[in-house]
Design a protein around this motif. Structure first.
Motif, PDB file in Angstrom:
ATOM      1  N   UNK A 160       0.831  -1.209   0.000  1.00 50.09           N
ATOM      2  CA  UNK A 160       0.000   0.000   0.000  1.00 50.09           C
ATOM      3  C   UNK A 160       0.859   1.250   0.000  1.00 50.09           C
ATOM      4  N   UNK A 161       1.924   1.250   0.802  1.00 50.79           N
ATOM      5  CA  UNK A 161       2.799   2.421   0.851  1.00 50.79           C
ATOM      6  C   UNK A 161       3.493   2.658  -0.489  1.00 50.79           C
ATOM      7  N   UNK A 162       3.945   1.581  -1.128  1.00 53.00           N
ATOM      8  CA  UNK A 162       4.645   1.729  -2.406  1.00 53.00           C
ATOM      9  C   UNK A 162       3.740   2.311  -3.474  1.00 53.00           C
ATOM     10  N   UNK A 163       2.522   1.799  -3.591  1.00 56.13           N
ATOM     11  CA  UNK A 163       1.639   2.277  -4.646  1.00 56.13           C
ATOM     12  C   UNK A 163       1.094   3.656  -4.324  1.00 56.13           C
ATOM     13  N   UNK A 164       0.951   3.987  -3.038  1.00 55.66           N
ATOM     14  CA  UNK A 164       0.538   5.349  -2.679  1.00 55.66           C
ATOM     15  C   UNK A 164       1.585   6.351  -3.124  1.00 55.66           C
ATOM     16  N   UNK A 168       0.888   9.235  -5.886  1.00 56.37           N
ATOM     17  CA  UNK A 168       1.088  10.612  -5.467  1.00 56.37           C
ATOM     18  C   UNK A 168       2.099  11.341  -6.320  1.00 56.37           C
ATOM     19  N   UNK A 169       3.116  10.631  -6.787  1.00 55.23           N
ATOM     20  CA  UNK A 169       4.138  11.258  -7.616  1.00 55.23           C
ATOM     21  C   UNK A 169       3.682  11.480  -9.057  1.00 55.23           C
ATOM     22  N   UNK A 170       3.021  10.483  -9.640  1.00 55.22           N
ATOM     23  CA  UNK A 170       2.760  10.532 -11.072  1.00 55.22           C
ATOM     24  C   UNK A 170       1.342  10.800 -11.495  1.00 55.22           C
ATOM     25  N   UNK A 171       0.360  10.673 -10.588  1.00 53.58           N
ATOM     26  CA  UNK A 171      -1.024  10.889 -10.980  1.00 53.58           C
ATOM     27  C   UNK A 171      -1.466   9.923 -12.069  1.00 53.58           C
ATOM     28  N   UNK A 172      -2.485  10.323 -12.827  1.00 56.69           N
ATOM     29  CA  UNK A 172      -3.050   9.444 -13.846  1.00 56.69           C
ATOM     30  C   UNK A 172      -2.066   9.176 -14.975  1.00 56.69           C
ATOM     31  N   UNK A 381      -1.961  -6.397  -7.625  1.00 58.63           N
ATOM     32  CA  UNK A 381      -2.502  -5.660  -6.482  1.00 58.63           C
ATOM     33  C   UNK A 381      -2.204  -4.175  -6.611  1.00 58.63           C
ATOM     34  N   UNK A 382      -0.947  -3.847  -6.861  1.00 63.61           N
ATOM     35  CA  UNK A 382      -0.550  -2.443  -6.894  1.00 63.61           C
ATOM     36  C   UNK A 382      -1.190  -1.699  -8.060  1.00 63.61           C
ATOM     37  N   UNK A 383      -1.339  -2.381  -9.186  1.00 62.35           N
ATOM     38  CA  UNK A 383      -1.937  -1.736 -10.348  1.00 62.35           C
ATOM     39  C   UNK A 383      -3.387  -1.341 -10.066  1.00 62.35           C
ATOM     40  N   UNK A 384      -4.128  -2.248  -9.458  1.00 67.50           N
ATOM     41  CA  UNK A 384      -5.527  -1.941  -9.147  1.00 67.50           C
ATOM     42  C   UNK A 384      -5.634  -0.904  -8.040  1.00 67.50           C
ATOM     43  N   UNK A 385      -4.788  -1.011  -7.017  1.00 68.45           N
ATOM     44  CA  UNK A 385      -4.812  -0.010  -5.953  1.00 68.45           C
ATOM     45  C   UNK A 385      -4.537   1.380  -6.526  1.00 68.45           C
ATOM     46  N   UNK A 386      -3.648   1.457  -7.516  1.00 73.16           N
ATOM     47  CA  UNK A 386      -3.362   2.755  -8.142  1.00 73.16           C
ATOM     48  C   UNK A 386      -4.621   3.366  -8.744  1.00 73.16           C
ATOM     49  N   UNK A 422      -5.424  10.671  -1.779  1.00 74.03           N
ATOM     50  CA  UNK A 422      -4.779   9.384  -2.068  1.00 74.03           C
ATOM     51  C   UNK A 422      -4.282   8.729  -0.787  1.00 74.03           C
ATOM     52  N   UNK A 423      -3.611   9.505   0.051  1.00 71.29           N
ATOM     53  CA  UNK A 423      -3.057   8.967   1.296  1.00 71.29           C
ATOM     54  C   UNK A 423      -4.162   8.507   2.242  1.00 71.29           C
ATOM     55  N   UNK A 424      -5.215   9.306   2.372  1.00 68.82           N
ATOM     56  CA  UNK A 424      -6.298   8.971   3.304  1.00 68.82           C
ATOM     57  C   UNK A 424      -7.018   7.696   2.870  1.00 68.82           C
ATOM     58  N   UNK A 425      -7.367   7.610   1.586  1.00 76.78           N
ATOM     59  CA  UNK A 425      -8.073   6.430   1.094  1.00 76.78           C
ATOM     60  C   UNK A 425      -7.209   5.183   1.249  1.00 76.78           C
ATOM     61  N   UNK A 426      -5.920   5.298   0.948  1.00 76.18           N
ATOM     62  CA  UNK A 426      -5.009   4.154   1.105  1.00 76.18           C
ATOM     63  C   UNK A 426      -4.925   3.711   2.554  1.00 76.18           C
ATOM     64  N   UNK A 427      -4.858   4.664   3.467  1.00 76.28           N
ATOM     65  CA  UNK A 427      -4.763   4.328   4.891  1.00 76.28           C
ATOM     66  C   UNK A 427      -6.017   3.604   5.378  1.00 76.28           C
TER      67      UNK A 427
END
Length: 583
Positions: A160-164, A168-172, A381-386, A422-427
């Motif tokens: 979760x931290x990695x994909x957040x 956050x860095x690259x957006x869509x 997992x990370x792709x969908x979380x993004x 992004x951070x809040x939803x991930x948390x």
């Protein structure tokens, strides 16, 4: 070695996502609306082929045989109504998100805010099983935690931290390219594992016949921790070990014991239909998938993109089903003589079905095979979380912050709000996931991850899809009707699901329908929307809205020229400020 390879891949993805971009909300949320057909199709596949697709479908087939194929059927068929009814008109109308579309189409901020709430519920419901899958994969791949945490919790938090950070860095724009790369990697891994399995002598018909020779049985946890006493008292149970027993699966259609090659291991006739309809309807209401169509340059490109996705989905899920069968046969044959596999199984059957592909990869190519499959699972997992985090950011950052909390927000403030969302939803998703115990829940479902994702499809298909379809295709849809429809769909879906969970309907076919109740929620939502819309006023500028969604290119050009003339612009080629106030 496998962990190092995964870390290297994540670092590459972060580098791709973090390349310098223009700092604007249009780029952050929609990649500038300039994503090509092939790239967008690959990104949608990376977004959609989540842990439920990569691990869950194979796990469902592994645990429930023919009944597990219903997941593959529903996931793939979900894009049929999208290509026929949603993709092109949604993109022609434009906007940033599903709540933005509904709010502008119906001329109501109440609709927008109601849609934001439903979207957030769908996102969290979808986010949690992805985080659960990352914990399961980390537990098998690494087997150790960090800082005193369990391996499962460590996997949830690290992924979760990695994909957040990536989002956050690259957006869509950054997520688009990374998701396209991730999908290519996922497909290549499935093709590789299929090739290795077939080269090792696997035959699909022979494997189905082999595993269907005996009644279908799966491990379930026992309360006393011994397995021996429970095995002696439970009808049809086979003695297990270490708190687990292998129990025959009942046939929910014909009675008796279920077979791998026949329906009934998990669903009766009504619940089979309910599951497929829920998955099909839910796809058109998934915010992280539908938002991607706003990134296409034109409506035609959006429709063509969906056609590409349909083809990729057919191939992807066919491979997942094949490998689920291969895992059932290969793991049973190898368990007795393979110590590491014996620890994961009860009499040759995996305790956690989501381990099916991972174990098959290790059987096929040792530790390297496990590493490749685990990396692919975490990538899924990370792709969908993004995609989910971006959809959540668009809902909170654009639809709430920019529209209501700070309408005069600068680009910098709007971007900061999006990243904060992004951070809040991930948390929230990670916090829910770490409280779950997958090993204890796996015996209740053919695939815990796929079943949990179905809950998100249920809410989307009951509350969002009916209103979205009516807003696109029924001119008479009103704001009051849409709000009433979303509330009705949500209440019916959540109420039916809770009734199914607490066992109001017992273990029969009705209970299966209650656990996938979009077949109930969608008609109720559509009926209420129509009835309320009939007695409330329609939005203004309806003809202009209809031309934007359904008119020809010439019609839309004429409408734009008329609008420019009304605004007093003498030169029709003069740049026009978009409706969001930014060029």
């Amino acid at each position: 070695m496998a962990t190092l390879a995964l870390a290297l891949m994540v670092a590459v993805l972060l580098a791709v996502a973090a390349r310098p971009r223009r700092a604007s909300t249009l780029d952050f949320y929609l990649a500038g609306q300039r994503v090509g057909v092939a790239t967008n199709a690959s990104a949608i596949c990376g977004d959609y082929f989540s842990a439920a697709s990569f691990l869950g479908v194979a796990a469902a087939v592994y645990a429930a045989g023919l009944d597990g194929i219903w997941y593959a059927t529903g996931f793939a068929a979900g894009f049929v109504p999208v290509v026929l009814f949603v993709a092109a008109p949604l993109r022609r109308f434009g906007e940033f998100s599903l709540p933005d579309f509904l709010g502008r189409r119906l001329g109501s901020e109440r609709v927008r805010l109601a849609a934001v709430l439903v979207v957030q519920l769908v996102i969290v419901s979808y986010l949690v099983p992805q985080a659960v899958a990352s914990g399961i994969t980390w537990e098998l791949l690494v087997g150790a935690g960090i800082g005193g945490l369990s391996p499962y919790v460590t996997g949830v938090l690290v992924s979760t931290a990695a994909i957040t950070a990536l989002v956050g860095l690259g957006g869509m724009r950054g997520a688009t390219w990374t998701q396209a790369v991730q999908f290519a990697f996922l497909l290549l891994v499935l093709l590789w594992l299929t090739g290795v399995t077939v080269a090792d002598g696997f035959s699909y018909p022979d494997a189905v016949a082999e595993v269907s020779e005996t009644p279908l049985a799966n491990p379930v946890p026992v309360e006393d921790g011994s397995g021996e006493e429970a095995g002696a008292t439970a009808g049809g149970a086979v003695e297990g070990r270490q708190g687990w027993e292998l129990r025959a699966v009942p046939d929910r259609i014909d009675g008796g014991a279920a077979r791998f090659d026949q329906p009934g291991a998990r669903y009766g006739p009504a619940s089979q239909l309910a599951l497929v309809i829920t998955l099909i309807l839910g796809t058109a209401g998934l915010p992280h998938v539908m938002n991607r169509f706003f990134t296409s340059p034109t409506g035609r490109a959006a429709r063509l993109t969906t056609v590409w996705v349909l083809g990729a989905a057919g191939l992807f899920y066919a491979l997942a089903v094949l490998l689920g069968v291969a895992a059932r046969a290969a793991i049973a044959d190898a368990a007795d003589g393979t110590p590491w596999l014996a620890e994961l199984t009860v009499d040759g059957v995996l305790r956690v079905p989501e381990h099916a592909l991972l174990a098959l990869g290790r059987l096929a190519a040792g530790g390297a095979g496990l590493g490749v499959l685990a990396a692919a699972a975490l990538v899924a997992v990370m792709s969908t979380i993004a995609g989910l985090l971006l959809a959540g950011a668009a809902s909170w950052g654009h639809d709430v912050y920019e529209r209501h909390l700070n309408p005069r927000a600068t680009q910098r403030q709007a971007m900061r709000a999006g990243r904060g969302a992004v951070v809040v939803v991930a948390a929230i998703g990670a916090a829910v996931a770490v409280t779950l115990r997958p090993a204890e829940l796996s015996g209740l479902f053919p695939s815990l991850v796929a079943t949990m994702v179905t809950w998100a499809f249920t809410l989307a298909g009951s509350a969002l899809t009916p209103v979205l379809l009516l807003a696109i295709w029924w001119r008479r849809t009103t704001a009051a009707g849409a709000v009433a429809g979303m509330v009705t769909g949500s209440v019916v879906a959540i109420g039916a699901f809770l009734a199914g969970v607490v066992g109001v309907a017992g273990e029969g076919d009705v209970a299966g329908v209650l656990l996938a109740p979009a077949v109930l929620g969608a008609p109720a939502a559509m009926l209420v929307t129509v009835v309320v819309s009939k007695v409330t006023p329609t939005p203004v500028d309806l003809d202009r809205t209809w031309v934007r969604m359904h008119g020809t290119a010439a019609d839309r050009q004429a409408e734009r020229l008329a609008e420019l003339t009304i605004r007093g612009l003498a030169d029709p080629d003069e740049p026009r400020t978009p409706r969001n106030g930014r060029r």
